[in-house]
Design a protein around this motif. Sequence first.
Motif, PDB file in Angstrom:
ATOM      1  N   GLU A 101       0.831  -1.205   0.000  1.00  0.00           N
ATOM      2  CA  GLU A 101       0.000   0.000   0.000  1.00  0.00           C
ATOM      3  C   GLU A 101       0.867   1.258   0.000  1.00  0.00           C
ATOM      4  OE1 GLU A 101      -2.571  -0.294   3.332  1.00  0.00           O
ATOM      5  OE2 GLU A 101      -3.844  -1.869   2.464  1.00  0.00           O
ATOM      6  N   GLU A 102       1.929   1.250   0.814  1.00  0.00           N
ATOM      7  CA  GLU A 102       2.820   2.411   0.850  1.00  0.00           C
ATOM      8  C   GLU A 102       3.500   2.618  -0.497  1.00  0.00           C
ATOM      9  OE1 GLU A 102       5.601   2.067   3.996  1.00  0.00           O
ATOM     10  OE2 GLU A 102       4.123   2.464   5.589  1.00  0.00           O
ATOM     11  N   LEU A 103       3.932   1.515  -1.110  1.00  0.00           N
ATOM     12  CA  LEU A 103       4.583   1.614  -2.413  1.00  0.00           C
ATOM     13  C   LEU A 103       3.624   2.152  -3.464  1.00  0.00           C
ATOM     14  CD1 LEU A 103       7.081   1.062  -4.127  1.00  0.00           C
ATOM     15  CD2 LEU A 103       6.254  -1.265  -4.480  1.00  0.00           C
ATOM     16  N   ALA A 104       2.382   1.658  -3.431  1.00  0.00           N
ATOM     17  CA  ALA A 104       1.380   2.138  -4.384  1.00  0.00           C
ATOM     18  C   ALA A 104       1.087   3.617  -4.163  1.00  0.00           C
ATOM     19  CB  ALA A 104       0.100   1.320  -4.247  1.00  0.00           C
ATOM     20  N   ALA A 105       1.015   4.021  -2.884  1.00  0.00           N
ATOM     21  CA  ALA A 105       0.747   5.430  -2.573  1.00  0.00           C
ATOM     22  C   ALA A 105       1.897   6.311  -3.041  1.00  0.00           C
ATOM     23  CB  ALA A 105       0.518   5.592  -1.071  1.00  0.00           C
ATOM     24  N   GLU A 106       3.140   5.849  -2.811  1.00  0.00           N
ATOM     25  CA  GLU A 106       4.300   6.625  -3.256  1.00  0.00           C
ATOM     26  C   GLU A 106       4.345   6.721  -4.771  1.00  0.00           C
ATOM     27  OE1 GLU A 106       6.453   8.376  -1.545  1.00  0.00           O
ATOM     28  OE2 GLU A 106       5.353   7.908   0.293  1.00  0.00           O
ATOM     29  N   ARG A 107       4.001   5.617  -5.432  1.00  0.00           N
ATOM     30  CA  ARG A 107       3.980   5.627  -6.906  1.00  0.00           C
ATOM     31  C   ARG A 107       2.917   6.600  -7.414  1.00  0.00           C
ATOM     32  NH1 ARG A 107       2.898   0.679  -7.565  1.00  0.00           N
ATOM     33  NH2 ARG A 107       5.049  -0.064  -7.620  1.00  0.00           N
ATOM     34  N   GLU A 108       1.759   6.592  -6.740  1.00  0.00           N
ATOM     35  CA  GLU A 108       0.682   7.501  -7.130  1.00  0.00           C
ATOM     36  C   GLU A 108       1.096   8.955  -6.928  1.00  0.00           C
ATOM     37  OE1 GLU A 108      -4.003   8.357  -5.948  1.00  0.00           O
ATOM     38  OE2 GLU A 108      -3.014   6.516  -5.298  1.00  0.00           O
ATOM     39  N   LYS A 109       1.783   9.212  -5.809  1.00  0.00           N
ATOM     40  CA  LYS A 109       2.260  10.573  -5.550  1.00  0.00           C
ATOM     41  C   LYS A 109       3.271  11.007  -6.613  1.00  0.00           C
ATOM     42  CE  LYS A 109       1.710  10.597  -0.506  1.00  0.00           C
ATOM     43  NZ  LYS A 109       2.445  10.645   0.790  1.00  0.00           N
ATOM     44  N   ALA A 110       4.157  10.076  -6.972  1.00  0.00           N
ATOM     45  CA  ALA A 110       5.176  10.406  -7.964  1.00  0.00           C
ATOM     46  C   ALA A 110       4.540  10.718  -9.314  1.00  0.00           C
ATOM     47  CB  ALA A 110       6.164   9.244  -8.097  1.00  0.00           C
ATOM     48  N   VAL A 111       3.544   9.910  -9.714  1.00  0.00           N
ATOM     49  CA  VAL A 111       2.847  10.152 -10.986  1.00  0.00           C
ATOM     50  C   VAL A 111       2.128  11.495 -10.947  1.00  0.00           C
ATOM     51  CG1 VAL A 111       0.978   9.351 -12.472  1.00  0.00           C
ATOM     52  CG2 VAL A 111       2.602   7.710 -11.520  1.00  0.00           C
ATOM     53  N   ALA A 112       1.462  11.780  -9.797  1.00  0.00           N
ATOM     54  CA  ALA A 112       0.737  13.049  -9.666  1.00  0.00           C
ATOM     55  C   ALA A 112       1.700  14.227  -9.703  1.00  0.00           C
ATOM     56  CB  ALA A 112      -0.063  13.054  -8.368  1.00  0.00           C
ATOM     57  N   LYS A 113       2.867  14.053  -9.077  1.00  0.00           N
ATOM     58  CA  LYS A 113       3.851  15.142  -9.062  1.00  0.00           C
ATOM     59  C   LYS A 113       4.392  15.414 -10.464  1.00  0.00           C
ATOM     60  CE  LYS A 113       7.940  16.739  -6.574  1.00  0.00           C
ATOM     61  NZ  LYS A 113       8.922  16.412  -5.508  1.00  0.00           N
ATOM     62  N   ALA A 115       2.787  14.844 -13.252  1.00  0.00           N
ATOM     63  CA  ALA A 115       1.711  15.488 -14.005  1.00  0.00           C
ATOM     64  C   ALA A 115       1.577  16.957 -13.621  1.00  0.00           C
ATOM     65  CB  ALA A 115       0.392  14.753 -13.747  1.00  0.00           C
ATOM     66  N   ALA A 116       1.699  17.225 -12.306  1.00  0.00           N
ATOM     67  CA  ALA A 116       1.592  18.621 -11.842  1.00  0.00           C
ATOM     68  C   ALA A 116       2.746  19.462 -12.377  1.00  0.00           C
ATOM     69  CB  ALA A 116       1.576  18.651 -10.316  1.00  0.00           C
ATOM     70  N   GLN A 117       3.955  18.883 -12.392  1.00  0.00           N
ATOM     71  CA  GLN A 117       5.116  19.608 -12.906  1.00  0.00           C
ATOM     72  C   GLN A 117       4.967  19.894 -14.408  1.00  0.00           C
ATOM     73  OE1 GLN A 117       8.014  20.624 -10.925  1.00  0.00           O
ATOM     74  NE2 GLN A 117       8.042  21.906 -12.758  1.00  0.00           N
ATOM     75  N   LYS A 118       4.422  18.917 -15.120  1.00  0.00           N
ATOM     76  CA  LYS A 118       4.203  19.116 -16.552  1.00  0.00           C
ATOM     77  C   LYS A 118       3.195  20.237 -16.800  1.00  0.00           C
ATOM     78  CE  LYS A 118       2.670  16.752 -20.747  1.00  0.00           C
ATOM     79  NZ  LYS A 118       2.161  15.477 -21.332  1.00  0.00           N
ATOM     80  N   ASN A 219       6.102  19.880  -0.389  1.00  0.00           N
ATOM     81  CA  ASN A 219       5.259  19.102  -1.305  1.00  0.00           C
ATOM     82  C   ASN A 219       4.134  19.936  -1.919  1.00  0.00           C
ATOM     83  OD1 ASN A 219       6.735  16.746  -0.838  1.00  0.00           O
ATOM     84  ND2 ASN A 219       5.461  16.149   0.899  1.00  0.00           N
ATOM     85  N   LEU A 220       3.822  21.077  -1.314  1.00  0.00           N
ATOM     86  CA  LEU A 220       2.724  21.924  -1.811  1.00  0.00           C
ATOM     87  C   LEU A 220       3.196  23.000  -2.781  1.00  0.00           C
ATOM     88  CD1 LEU A 220       0.770  22.514   1.543  1.00  0.00           C
ATOM     89  CD2 LEU A 220       0.178  20.929  -0.293  1.00  0.00           C
ATOM     90  N   LEU A 221       4.494  23.213  -2.863  1.00  0.00           N
ATOM     91  CA  LEU A 221       4.999  24.376  -3.601  1.00  0.00           C
ATOM     92  C   LEU A 221       4.700  24.301  -5.100  1.00  0.00           C
ATOM     93  CD1 LEU A 221       8.392  25.025  -1.790  1.00  0.00           C
ATOM     94  CD2 LEU A 221       6.230  26.286  -1.580  1.00  0.00           C
ATOM     95  N   ILE A 222       4.742  23.111  -5.680  1.00  0.00           N
ATOM     96  CA  ILE A 222       4.443  22.993  -7.116  1.00  0.00           C
ATOM     97  C   ILE A 222       3.008  23.443  -7.390  1.00  0.00           C
ATOM     98  CG2 ILE A 222       4.066  21.364  -9.005  1.00  0.00           C
ATOM     99  CD1 ILE A 222       6.432  19.789  -8.063  1.00  0.00           C
ATOM    100  N   ASP A 223       2.079  22.992  -6.531  1.00  0.00           N
ATOM    101  CA  ASP A 223       0.678  23.380  -6.717  1.00  0.00           C
ATOM    102  C   ASP A 223       0.490  24.884  -6.524  1.00  0.00           C
ATOM    103  OD1 ASP A 223      -0.011  20.757  -7.190  1.00  0.00           O
ATOM    104  OD2 ASP A 223      -0.570  20.344  -5.113  1.00  0.00           O
ATOM    105  N   LEU A 224       1.187  25.446  -5.532  1.00  0.00           N
ATOM    106  CA  LEU A 224       1.055  26.879  -5.277  1.00  0.00           C
ATOM    107  C   LEU A 224       1.615  27.705  -6.435  1.00  0.00           C
ATOM    108  CD1 LEU A 224       2.033  26.976  -1.480  1.00  0.00           C
ATOM    109  CD2 LEU A 224      -0.253  27.278  -2.466  1.00  0.00           C
ATOM    110  N   GLU A 225       2.712  27.234  -7.010  1.00  0.00           N
ATOM    111  CA  GLU A 225       3.296  27.960  -8.139  1.00  0.00           C
ATOM    112  C   GLU A 225       2.381  27.865  -9.364  1.00  0.00           C
ATOM    113  OE1 GLU A 225       7.595  28.503 -10.418  1.00  0.00           O
ATOM    114  OE2 GLU A 225       7.281  26.828  -9.014  1.00  0.00           O
ATOM    115  N   TYR A 226       1.800  26.687  -9.566  1.00  0.00           N
ATOM    116  CA  TYR A 226       0.851  26.544 -10.673  1.00  0.00           C
ATOM    117  C   TYR A 226      -0.345  27.477 -10.473  1.00  0.00           C
ATOM    118  CZ  TYR A 226      -2.564  24.651 -13.888  1.00  0.00           C
ATOM    119  OH  TYR A 226      -3.504  24.535 -14.891  1.00  0.00           O
TER     120      TYR A 226
END
Length: 236
Positions: A101-113, A115-118, A219-226
């Motif tokens: 579950e932790e690995l899946a959550a980390e993978r999901e966070k990485a994918v979301a990050k 996408a957010a960076q893109k 972890n919030l800075l990318i969203d705030l900059e967007y």
Amino acid sequence: MNSARSILFVALLLTTTLAHANVSIRCIKDNGTTVFSMNCEANGGHWVVWNREVLTPDDIRESEDRIAEIKDRPRLEAEKRFRAEKDRADKDAAEQARLREELAAEREKAVAKIAAQKALNERRDWVRGMRTKDPNIEKLIALKDRWDESVLLASSTPRIALAGPVSRLQDLKDQAATLVVAVCYEKARGKLIMLMKSEIFKFLAFMQEDKKSASTIGNLLIDLEYDFYAAIPDQC
């Protein structure tokens, strides 16, 4: 004559002489010790061991419970081992599930990050392409560029020497608070100030060795900059 033979002799004698008294013999092995007991109805219903000690009814029940426990011990020990092995297996399975579950959550966070960076990069490129066409955008982006340079400097500064760079960040935030832009750009200016406050808070938490708060804000800075770039209108 050894003790075992003596016991056997007494048992046989009593069986012969007291047959009319309903004599019975019991032999139980408990931890390698041989124990004999006799039942004699002619003695008031008590249990009598070969050394003539009289057992009360409570002693009889305790002895019978002990006999049952000894007979049942292999099964109980087997069940105990089985439960212990099952508990270990269940614990290992639960730990593996937690790690998955932790690995899946980390993978999901990485994918979301990613996408957010893109999304941030695409929006930032568009806004920066518009800066020469609108003085309000030029003001906001020029201040943001100075901010990015100061953040880069602070990020490469040791914790013990961060007071100066953080003070510079505070000055830039104050400039954003007094920056004059058209009304339709006020939202973007507010988002820029929020981004600046958050990043300053991250550095202050880092200076105080508050790793949890620094990580949470980071972890919030990318969203705030967007949010800042997204708040800049396509047309005003």
